[in-house]
Design a protein around this motif. Structure first.
Motif, PDB file in Angstrom:
ATOM      1  N   TRP A 162       6.386  -5.851   1.308  1.00  0.00           N
ATOM      2  CA  TRP A 162       4.956  -6.197   1.797  1.00  0.00           C
ATOM      3  C   TRP A 162       5.159  -6.442   3.210  1.00  0.00           C
ATOM      4  O   TRP A 162       6.228  -7.130   3.837  1.00  0.00           O
ATOM      5  CB  TRP A 162       4.481  -7.097   0.846  1.00  0.00           C
ATOM      6  CG  TRP A 162       5.243  -8.402   0.841  1.00  0.00           C
ATOM      7  CD1 TRP A 162       6.133  -9.099   0.443  1.00  0.00           C
ATOM      8  CD2 TRP A 162       4.818  -9.440   1.958  1.00  0.00           C
ATOM      9  NE1 TRP A 162       6.516 -10.291   0.838  1.00  0.00           N
ATOM     10  CE2 TRP A 162       5.631 -10.609   1.839  1.00  0.00           C
ATOM     11  CE3 TRP A 162       3.811  -9.290   3.092  1.00  0.00           C
ATOM     12  CZ2 TRP A 162       5.520 -11.657   2.685  1.00  0.00           C
ATOM     13  CZ3 TRP A 162       3.663 -10.455   4.039  1.00  0.00           C
ATOM     14  CH2 TRP A 162       4.456 -11.504   3.633  1.00  0.00           C
ATOM     15  N   LYS A 163       3.819  -6.324   3.905  1.00  0.00           N
ATOM     16  CA  LYS A 163       3.805  -6.596   5.392  1.00  0.00           C
ATOM     17  C   LYS A 163       2.345  -6.754   5.568  1.00  0.00           C
ATOM     18  O   LYS A 163       1.309  -6.265   4.778  1.00  0.00           O
ATOM     19  CB  LYS A 163       4.655  -5.950   6.320  1.00  0.00           C
ATOM     20  CG  LYS A 163       3.981  -4.225   6.206  1.00  0.00           C
ATOM     21  CD  LYS A 163       4.739  -3.416   7.137  1.00  0.00           C
ATOM     22  CE  LYS A 163       4.050  -1.984   7.048  1.00  0.00           C
ATOM     23  NZ  LYS A 163       4.672  -1.074   8.073  1.00  0.00           N
ATOM     24  N   PHE A 164       2.060  -7.494   6.656  1.00  0.00           N
ATOM     25  CA  PHE A 164       0.812  -7.499   7.030  1.00  0.00           C
ATOM     26  C   PHE A 164       0.507  -6.062   8.153  1.00  0.00           C
ATOM     27  O   PHE A 164       1.250  -5.999   9.041  1.00  0.00           O
ATOM     28  CB  PHE A 164       0.612  -8.830   7.973  1.00  0.00           C
ATOM     29  CG  PHE A 164       0.201  -9.673   6.977  1.00  0.00           C
ATOM     30  CD1 PHE A 164      -1.121 -10.276   6.735  1.00  0.00           C
ATOM     31  CD2 PHE A 164       1.041 -10.774   6.894  1.00  0.00           C
ATOM     32  CE1 PHE A 164      -1.477 -11.311   5.958  1.00  0.00           C
ATOM     33  CE2 PHE A 164       0.809 -11.943   6.247  1.00  0.00           C
ATOM     34  CZ  PHE A 164      -0.531 -12.307   5.515  1.00  0.00           C
ATOM     35  N   GLU A 165      -0.503  -5.209   7.511  1.00  0.00           N
ATOM     36  CA  GLU A 165      -0.633  -4.148   8.387  1.00  0.00           C
ATOM     37  C   GLU A 165      -1.488  -4.574   9.640  1.00  0.00           C
ATOM     38  O   GLU A 165      -1.189  -3.978  10.722  1.00  0.00           O
ATOM     39  CB  GLU A 165      -1.420  -3.100   7.532  1.00  0.00           C
ATOM     40  CG  GLU A 165      -1.707  -1.585   8.014  1.00  0.00           C
ATOM     41  CD  GLU A 165      -2.190  -0.675   7.249  1.00  0.00           C
ATOM     42  OE1 GLU A 165      -3.132  -0.577   7.281  1.00  0.00           O
ATOM     43  OE2 GLU A 165      -1.438  -0.047   6.361  1.00  0.00           O
ATOM     44  N   THR A 187      -4.993  -6.742   6.491  1.00  0.00           N
ATOM     45  CA  THR A 187      -4.726  -6.064   5.294  1.00  0.00           C
ATOM     46  C   THR A 187      -3.334  -6.065   4.921  1.00  0.00           C
ATOM     47  O   THR A 187      -2.412  -6.210   6.014  1.00  0.00           O
ATOM     48  CB  THR A 187      -4.973  -4.537   6.008  1.00  0.00           C
ATOM     49  OG1 THR A 187      -6.231  -4.325   6.302  1.00  0.00           O
ATOM     50  CG2 THR A 187      -4.536  -3.470   4.901  1.00  0.00           C
ATOM     51  N   LEU A 188      -2.898  -6.020   3.520  1.00  0.00           N
ATOM     52  CA  LEU A 188      -1.802  -6.295   3.244  1.00  0.00           C
ATOM     53  C   LEU A 188      -1.323  -5.056   2.808  1.00  0.00           C
ATOM     54  O   LEU A 188      -2.267  -4.221   2.197  1.00  0.00           O
ATOM     55  CB  LEU A 188      -1.702  -7.290   2.073  1.00  0.00           C
ATOM     56  CG  LEU A 188      -1.358  -8.998   2.401  1.00  0.00           C
ATOM     57  CD1 LEU A 188      -1.474  -9.585   0.859  1.00  0.00           C
ATOM     58  CD2 LEU A 188      -0.431  -9.044   3.088  1.00  0.00           C
ATOM     59  N   ARG A 189       0.047  -4.571   3.004  1.00  0.00           N
ATOM     60  CA  ARG A 189       0.338  -3.354   2.620  1.00  0.00           C
ATOM     61  C   ARG A 189       1.801  -3.666   1.610  1.00  0.00           C
ATOM     62  O   ARG A 189       2.580  -4.184   2.161  1.00  0.00           O
ATOM     63  CB  ARG A 189       0.960  -2.393   3.792  1.00  0.00           C
ATOM     64  CG  ARG A 189       1.676  -1.004   3.454  1.00  0.00           C
ATOM     65  CD  ARG A 189       1.674  -0.295   4.747  1.00  0.00           C
ATOM     66  NE  ARG A 189       2.276   0.847   4.517  1.00  0.00           N
ATOM     67  CZ  ARG A 189       1.638   1.969   4.513  1.00  0.00           C
ATOM     68  NH1 ARG A 189       0.372   2.182   4.700  1.00  0.00           N
ATOM     69  NH2 ARG A 189       2.305   3.278   4.353  1.00  0.00           N
ATOM     70  N   ILE A 194      -0.935  -1.864  14.258  1.00  0.00           N
ATOM     71  CA  ILE A 194      -0.148  -2.115  13.251  1.00  0.00           C
ATOM     72  C   ILE A 194       0.804  -3.529  13.710  1.00  0.00           C
ATOM     73  O   ILE A 194       1.188  -3.493  14.837  1.00  0.00           O
ATOM     74  CB  ILE A 194       0.881  -0.995  12.979  1.00  0.00           C
ATOM     75  CG1 ILE A 194       0.094   0.209  12.407  1.00  0.00           C
ATOM     76  CG2 ILE A 194       1.891  -1.461  11.783  1.00  0.00           C
ATOM     77  CD1 ILE A 194      -0.635  -0.188  11.338  1.00  0.00           C
ATOM     78  N   ILE A 195       0.956  -4.455  13.209  1.00  0.00           N
ATOM     79  CA  ILE A 195       1.593  -5.526  13.320  1.00  0.00           C
ATOM     80  C   ILE A 195       3.264  -5.272  13.284  1.00  0.00           C
ATOM     81  O   ILE A 195       3.648  -4.585  12.169  1.00  0.00           O
ATOM     82  CB  ILE A 195       1.281  -6.807  12.674  1.00  0.00           C
ATOM     83  CG1 ILE A 195      -0.040  -7.252  12.883  1.00  0.00           C
ATOM     84  CG2 ILE A 195       2.277  -8.006  12.826  1.00  0.00           C
ATOM     85  CD1 ILE A 195      -0.802  -8.444  12.115  1.00  0.00           C
ATOM     86  N   ASN A 196       3.834  -5.748  13.822  1.00  0.00           N
ATOM     87  CA  ASN A 196       5.598  -5.599  13.845  1.00  0.00           C
ATOM     88  C   ASN A 196       6.045  -5.969  12.483  1.00  0.00           C
ATOM     89  O   ASN A 196       5.892  -7.445  12.169  1.00  0.00           O
ATOM     90  CB  ASN A 196       5.874  -6.286  14.948  1.00  0.00           C
ATOM     91  CG  ASN A 196       7.570  -6.286  14.914  1.00  0.00           C
ATOM     92  OD1 ASN A 196       8.033  -5.405  14.130  1.00  0.00           O
ATOM     93  ND2 ASN A 196       8.357  -6.777  15.913  1.00  0.00           N
ATOM     94  N   PRO A 197       6.420  -5.307  11.828  1.00  0.00           N
ATOM     95  CA  PRO A 197       7.015  -5.607  10.227  1.00  0.00           C
ATOM     96  C   PRO A 197       7.852  -6.902  10.352  1.00  0.00           C
ATOM     97  O   PRO A 197       8.028  -7.605   9.161  1.00  0.00           O
ATOM     98  CB  PRO A 197       7.470  -4.582   9.752  1.00  0.00           C
ATOM     99  CG  PRO A 197       7.005  -3.187  10.459  1.00  0.00           C
ATOM    100  CD  PRO A 197       6.674  -4.196  11.929  1.00  0.00           C
TER     101      PRO A 197
END
Length: 429
Positions: free
Chosen positions: A42-45, A49-51, A172-175
């Motif tokens: 998972w990550k914060f898109e 938003t969670l992805r 997009i946030i850096n994963p």
């Protein structure tokens, strides 16, 4: 011959039965052999938003997936992609989240795979009872309480992101970025609400009704675990209490109630709830009125006294908010039975009150009379005090003289003794 045929038929049936059992076992074994989805991440898109992503082993690419997030208010979602996005306000970021994905490949279901994650790592959260209220769509207050065993001098700070106006919702946030590294990208609270010199709330003066706010509460020293909350102002609208402007009895044994609200525009699909109780403390009616109804007649018994109060909220047609306003002030409508009781009480109390007041006035006037009109002294006593016996005054006025003493003088008798001295012989010659 017949016996041999029976034996052959029995053998065939037994063989069919064995093959059937074997086939069923083969299907079960196939299900156990099919692998579950792997590498669930998972990550914060973005900040809102969670992805979730996962993979399937080679050879199992043409599959459909059924996903579920626990706890989550949404139902299960079916997708053909190996990812799913979810709004952060639909999950509780402060507690553990379970993500489930179940694959169905070529009509065969595969055992679901689960991933249990704590999106914000750390120890116990030191914030409780977080709540936001959007008053009359004018301003919003978000408040919280410290946990009992938290540090008393905790200096709370609040950062927030506005999905409608914030650039944090774009891109997009850096994963590889950790959640703690994203906190400083938010806007700090400009107007804190203090209690005992500790910031326990934030006041928002201007904001958009349909926007989505993501808020993070922590302390300046970063010693407590951050608390995350998402708020949609439209869902927490609370109106001011209405004002009852008219309560009267009408000739047809009814009560007419009219009220108003300070919310502007005053008729934007506002629901009202009217509560009526009689003098026996029994609830007569609690009625919900829709679409800006600000007046109503209710059946009533003439002899009973009724109490009426009203509260309002925005209609579900324009707002999902479930918050009612506070109740209005209670208005009392007297009944004829209570009027008769009042009449008899007055009939008894008025004479008693008049009598008591009369006695008080008489006592007070008697004392006042002595002060205003003091008694006239007796002239005889005055003259007697100054000149003595009044009879002497009359004697003086008639004869021109008066006895010095009004009492007879007492005679005193004194005895006299004569003492003779004897003569000597020489003197005699």
């Amino acid at each position: 011959m017949g016996g041999r045929q029976n034996h052959i038929i029995s053998a065939v049936l037994c063989l069919i039965s064995v093959l059937g059992c074997t086939g069923s076992f083969a299907v079960t074994a196939q299900q156990d052999i099919l692998p579950s989805p792997i590498n669930i991440t998972w990550k914060f898109e973005n900040m809102f938003t969670l992805r979730w992503e996962w993979k399937m082993p080679a050879g199992y690419q043409q599959c459909q997936f059924l996903t579920d997030v626990i706890p989550n208010t949404n139902q299960k979602t079916k997708t053909q992609h190996m990812f799913r996005t979810l709004d952060v306000h639909k999950v509780d970021l402060n507690n553990q989240i379970t993500f489930k994905v179940e694959a169905e490949c070529n009509g065969t279901k595969i055992k679901p795979a689960e991933s249990h994650v704590l999106l914000i790592p750390g120890n116990k959260v030191y914030v409780k009872n977080f709540a936001c209220i959007y008053f009359d769509e004018d301003y919003m207050n978000c408040t919280w309480e410290p946990v009992v065993d938290s540090v008393p001098a905790t200096d709370y700070v609040l950062h927030y992101w506005d999905k409608q106006n914030s650039t944090a919702s774009e891109g997009i946030i850096n994963p590889s970025a950790k959640f703690d590294q994203l906190l400083n990208s938010g806007t700090p609270c400009q107007h804190y609400i203090y209690k005992d010199d500790i910031p326990l709330g934030c006041h928002f003066k201007t904001l958009s009704v349909t926007s989505l706010f993501l808020m993070v509460i922590r302390d300046k020293s970063n010693t407590i675990r951050p608390f995350v909350a998402s708020v949609t102002p439209d869902e927490v609208v609370k109106l001011s209490p209405p004002v009852i402007i008219n309560t009267t009895r009408v000739p047809n044994h009814s009560i007419f109630v009219q009220w108003t609200t300070t919310f502007k525009p005053s008729c934007s699909y506002i629901d009202s709830e009217v509560e009526i109780t009689n003098s026996k403390d029994k609830e007569e009616k609690k009625e919900l009125l829709n679409d800006c109804t600000y007046a109503r007649e209710f059946n009533a018994i003439p002899e009973l006294t009724y109490k009426v109060r009203v509260r309002v909220k925005l209609s579900a047609k324009i707002s999902p908010s479930l918050l009612w306003s506070e109740w209005s002030e209670v208005h009392e409508i007297k009944g004829t039975g209570d009027r008769n009781i009042t009449f008899y009480l007055l009939l008894i109390l008025i004479p008693i009150s008049v009598s008591i007041v009369t006695i008080i006035i008489l006592i007070y006037l008697k004392r006042l009379k002595i002060i205003v009109f003091p008694p006239i002294p007796d002239p005889g006593k005055v003259f007697k005090k100054i000149y003595g016996d009044p009879s002497e005054l009359q004697q003086w006025m008639k004869y021109g003289k008066v006895n010095v003493s009004s009492k007879p003088a007492k005679e005193e008798i004194c005895s006299v003794t004569l003492v003779e001295t004897p003569l000597f012989s020489s003197q005699a010659e």
